[in-house]
Motif scaffolding. Structure first.
Motif, PDB file in Angstrom:
ATOM      1  N   SER A 165     -17.057  40.943  21.819  1.00 27.07           N
ATOM      2  CA  SER A 165     -17.300  40.651  20.609  1.00 27.07           C
ATOM      3  C   SER A 165     -15.723  40.864  20.088  1.00 27.07           C
ATOM      4  CB  SER A 165     -18.102  41.780  19.821  1.00 27.07           C
ATOM      5  OG  SER A 165     -17.749  42.919  19.889  1.00 27.07           O
ATOM      6  N   LEU A 166     -15.525  40.611  18.754  1.00 24.25           N
ATOM      7  CA  LEU A 166     -14.109  40.708  18.311  1.00 24.25           C
ATOM      8  C   LEU A 166     -13.909  42.574  18.420  1.00 24.25           C
ATOM      9  CD1 LEU A 166     -14.290  38.388  15.090  1.00 24.25           C
ATOM     10  CD2 LEU A 166     -13.033  37.985  17.370  1.00 24.25           C
ATOM     11  N   ASP A 167     -14.764  43.374  18.413  1.00 24.29           N
ATOM     12  CA  ASP A 167     -14.424  44.701  18.302  1.00 24.29           C
ATOM     13  C   ASP A 167     -13.644  44.914  19.722  1.00 24.29           C
ATOM     14  OD1 ASP A 167     -15.807  45.149  15.960  1.00 24.29           O
ATOM     15  OD2 ASP A 167     -17.804  45.552  16.817  1.00 24.29           O
ATOM     16  N   ASP A 168     -13.902  44.476  20.779  1.00 20.91           N
ATOM     17  CA  ASP A 168     -13.380  44.374  21.917  1.00 20.91           C
ATOM     18  C   ASP A 168     -11.941  44.141  22.139  1.00 20.91           C
ATOM     19  OD1 ASP A 168     -15.905  45.545  22.946  1.00 20.91           O
ATOM     20  OD2 ASP A 168     -16.253  43.475  23.451  1.00 20.91           O
ATOM     21  N   LEU A 169     -11.468  43.280  21.046  1.00 18.44           N
ATOM     22  CA  LEU A 169     -10.010  43.277  20.874  1.00 18.44           C
ATOM     23  C   LEU A 169      -9.127  44.049  19.822  1.00 18.44           C
ATOM     24  CD1 LEU A 169     -10.400  39.345  20.234  1.00 18.44           C
ATOM     25  CD2 LEU A 169      -9.807  40.336  22.386  1.00 18.44           C
ATOM     26  N   GLN A 170      -9.824  44.909  19.321  1.00 17.86           N
ATOM     27  CA  GLN A 170      -9.161  45.910  18.571  1.00 17.86           C
ATOM     28  C   GLN A 170      -8.322  46.660  19.362  1.00 17.86           C
ATOM     29  OE1 GLN A 170      -9.443  45.113  15.146  1.00 17.86           O
ATOM     30  NE2 GLN A 170     -10.587  43.337  16.237  1.00 17.86           N
ATOM     31  N   GLY A 171      -7.092  46.854  19.135  1.00 22.94           N
ATOM     32  CA  GLY A 171      -6.253  47.499  19.869  1.00 22.94           C
ATOM     33  C   GLY A 171      -5.902  47.419  21.359  1.00 22.94           C
ATOM     34  N   LEU A 172      -6.272  46.179  21.588  1.00 22.92           N
ATOM     35  CA  LEU A 172      -6.051  45.640  22.930  1.00 22.92           C
ATOM     36  C   LEU A 172      -4.578  45.150  23.436  1.00 22.92           C
ATOM     37  CD1 LEU A 172      -8.001  44.769  25.788  1.00 22.92           C
ATOM     38  CD2 LEU A 172      -7.520  42.460  24.839  1.00 22.92           C
ATOM     39  N   LYS A 173      -4.180  46.092  24.204  1.00 19.58           N
ATOM     40  CA  LYS A 173      -2.738  45.794  24.619  1.00 19.58           C
ATOM     41  C   LYS A 173      -2.702  44.544  25.841  1.00 19.58           C
ATOM     42  CE  LYS A 173      -2.479  50.163  25.830  1.00 19.58           C
ATOM     43  NZ  LYS A 173      -1.916  51.368  26.348  1.00 19.58           N
ATOM     44  N   MET A 174      -1.937  43.765  25.272  1.00 21.28           N
ATOM     45  CA  MET A 174      -2.153  42.398  26.365  1.00 21.28           C
ATOM     46  C   MET A 174      -0.700  41.744  26.210  1.00 21.28           C
ATOM     47  SD  MET A 174      -4.865  39.260  26.064  1.00 21.28           S
ATOM     48  CE  MET A 174      -4.689  37.967  27.569  1.00 21.28           C
ATOM     49  N   ARG A 175      -0.548  41.264  27.670  1.00 19.15           N
ATOM     50  CA  ARG A 175       0.645  40.332  27.758  1.00 19.15           C
ATOM     51  C   ARG A 175       0.264  39.019  27.562  1.00 19.15           C
ATOM     52  NH1 ARG A 175       2.414  35.445  30.174  1.00 19.15           N
ATOM     53  NH2 ARG A 175       4.639  35.779  30.198  1.00 19.15           N
ATOM     54  N   ILE A 176       0.606  38.523  26.243  1.00 18.03           N
ATOM     55  CA  ILE A 176       0.150  37.172  25.879  1.00 18.03           C
ATOM     56  C   ILE A 176       1.315  36.546  25.158  1.00 18.03           C
ATOM     57  CG2 ILE A 176      -1.412  37.799  24.204  1.00 18.03           C
ATOM     58  CD1 ILE A 176      -2.907  35.257  24.724  1.00 18.03           C
ATOM     59  N   PRO A 177       2.386  35.908  25.391  1.00 17.94           N
ATOM     60  CA  PRO A 177       3.408  35.213  24.459  1.00 17.94           C
ATOM     61  C   PRO A 177       2.888  34.026  23.588  1.00 17.94           C
ATOM     62  CG  PRO A 177       3.653  34.281  26.757  1.00 17.94           C
ATOM     63  CD  PRO A 177       2.181  35.116  26.632  1.00 17.94           C
ATOM     64  N   GLY A 178       4.049  33.864  22.821  1.00 22.65           N
ATOM     65  CA  GLY A 178       3.905  32.281  22.222  1.00 22.65           C
ATOM     66  C   GLY A 178       2.919  32.538  20.759  1.00 22.65           C
ATOM     67  N   PHE A 179       2.369  31.441  20.285  1.00 25.41           N
ATOM     68  CA  PHE A 179       1.497  31.282  19.106  1.00 25.41           C
ATOM     69  C   PHE A 179       0.279  32.174  19.467  1.00 25.41           C
ATOM     70  CE2 PHE A 179      -0.170  29.393  15.338  1.00 25.41           C
ATOM     71  CZ  PHE A 179       1.015  29.595  14.420  1.00 25.41           C
ATOM     72  N   ALA A 180      -0.231  32.032  20.768  1.00 29.47           N
ATOM     73  CA  ALA A 180      -1.627  32.508  21.240  1.00 29.47           C
ATOM     74  C   ALA A 180      -1.435  34.317  20.780  1.00 29.47           C
ATOM     75  CB  ALA A 180      -1.911  32.495  22.442  1.00 29.47           C
ATOM     76  N   GLY A 181      -0.194  34.913  20.979  1.00 30.08           N
ATOM     77  CA  GLY A 181      -0.012  36.367  20.892  1.00 30.08           C
ATOM     78  C   GLY A 181      -0.041  36.706  19.334  1.00 30.08           C
TER      79      GLY A 181
END
Length: 357
Positions: A165-181
């Motif tokens: 869910s969206l809750d799992d994205l909260q504070g997630l440290k992820m290497r993802i560049p560009g507009f997606a970041g």
């Protein structure tokens, strides 16, 4: 000592011999230095620069030589923009969306979330005005940019934990560049960009919780599956195009025929990288299915994807409202995508759907 008449005869003879031979002037050799973001001998991405150097040398009959410095030599994998702009290097090979801090409009020319597929994007670049818009962006910095090789549709990344869910994205440290970041940031994650050589250790040491790199061909070699078993399908980079960045002064010093040789060679190796990526990904995907049963292939839930699309549209609207050139690029991509996707749907998509009937 020979008589003067004898020496004059010898000199005249030499002159007559020289006149009788064809005059062959030594042709000037032009040498360019290329800096790439990738480690030395990095597969697929690094193959592209080597192919470029080999092709231009052969096509120019040795008049154009390109020397390649990998990141171990120049020590600045994410510094290609500055080095080429300053003239420290004549050419760079990297990804345009790495330079959003230098020029926010640079990120549009790699790929966009929920955007064009590779064939659609190549159509836009070469026949739909994409190259001209890219030239507008990089001319401000005294540089030219050309497509430099496509990975095709990229996978959505490696995660230690399942994203339910969206809750799992909260504070997630992820290497993802560009507009997606930027999309991930709007949804509560903490995106960052890290060079290829530091990705595994960053994941291993918990500096990041997740990362996206490319696809099976390169990801398996990196060993990410040993740490993060959840492998998500893509949404963010449906057509990740690298680019050749060229210092305008270096370009202008080349004779017109060598400019054309370089232009044609770049276009050739760019498409060849796409073909190679497709082949290598197919081979590696087969390995995942047969040799790595512990890798859990997932797709993001409808809730998460809907939120990503909403955030993406909001960010595009905000960017277009702030910058006329950004609006011109965004409108151009949207208009071209609408027409191209209609054909993709009635051709490729319809064909694939027919196989499932």
């Amino acid at each position: 000592m020979r008589p003067i008449s004898s020496r004059l005869s010898m000199i005249l003879g030499c002159l007559l011999l020289a006149v009788s031979l064809p005059l062959v002037a030594a042709e000037k050799v032009y040498r360019l230095k290329l800096a790439e973001t990738w480690p030395p001998n990095y597969p697929i991405l690094g193959d592209t620069t080597k192919n470029l150097a080999a092709i231009v040398e052969k096509m120019s009959n040795g008049r154009l030589i390109i020397r390649i410095d990998s990141k171990n030599k120049h020590k600045a994998p994410l510094g290609i923009f500055d080095m080429v702009k300053a003239g420290q290097y004549d050419i760079g090979h990297s990804a345009s969306y790495y330079w959003k801090g230098k020029d926010p409009n640079a990120l549009f020319f790699t790929t966009m979330p929920f955007g064009m597929t590779t064939p659609e994007q190549y159509g836009w670049f070469y026949y739909g005005g994409g190259l001209e818009l890219m030239e507008k962006v990089y001319a401000r910095h005294g540089m030219l940019s050309f497509p430099g090789g496509n990975t095709g549709n990229q996978m959505g990344g490696w995660f230690r934990k399942e994203i339910k869910s969206l809750d799992d994205l909260q504070g997630l440290k992820m290497r993802i560049p560009g507009f997606a970041g930027e999309v991930f940031a709007r949804l509560g994650a903490s995106p960052t960009n890290i060079p290829a050589g530091e990705l595994y250790t960053s994941l291993e040491r918990n500096t990041i919780d997740a990362l996206e790199w490319v696809g099976p061909a390169l990801d398996l070699r990196m060993g990410f599956h040993k740490i993060a078993p959840y492998y998500y399908t893509g949404w963010h980079e449906p057509a990740a195009e690298l680019h050749f960045l060229i210092n305008k002064k270096s370009w202008d010093k080349l004779p017109s025929d060598l400019q054309e040789i370089l232009r044609v060679a770049m276009r050739s190796v760019a498409y060849d990288m796409y073909a190679q990526s497709y082949h290598e990904n197919s081979e590696s995907w087969s390995k995942i299915r047969t040799e790595f049963p512990d890798i859990k292939v997932k797709s993001f839930t409808g809730e998460v994807l809907d939120a990503m699309q909403k955030a993406n549209m909001e960010l595009l609207a905000e960017r277009a409202a702030k910058d006329p050139l950004a609006k011109e690029i965004i409108d151009s991509q949207a208009t071209y995508l609408e027409k191209a996707r209609a054909w993709t749907s009635i051709s490729d998509k319809a064909y694939l759907n027919s196989l499932d009937d």
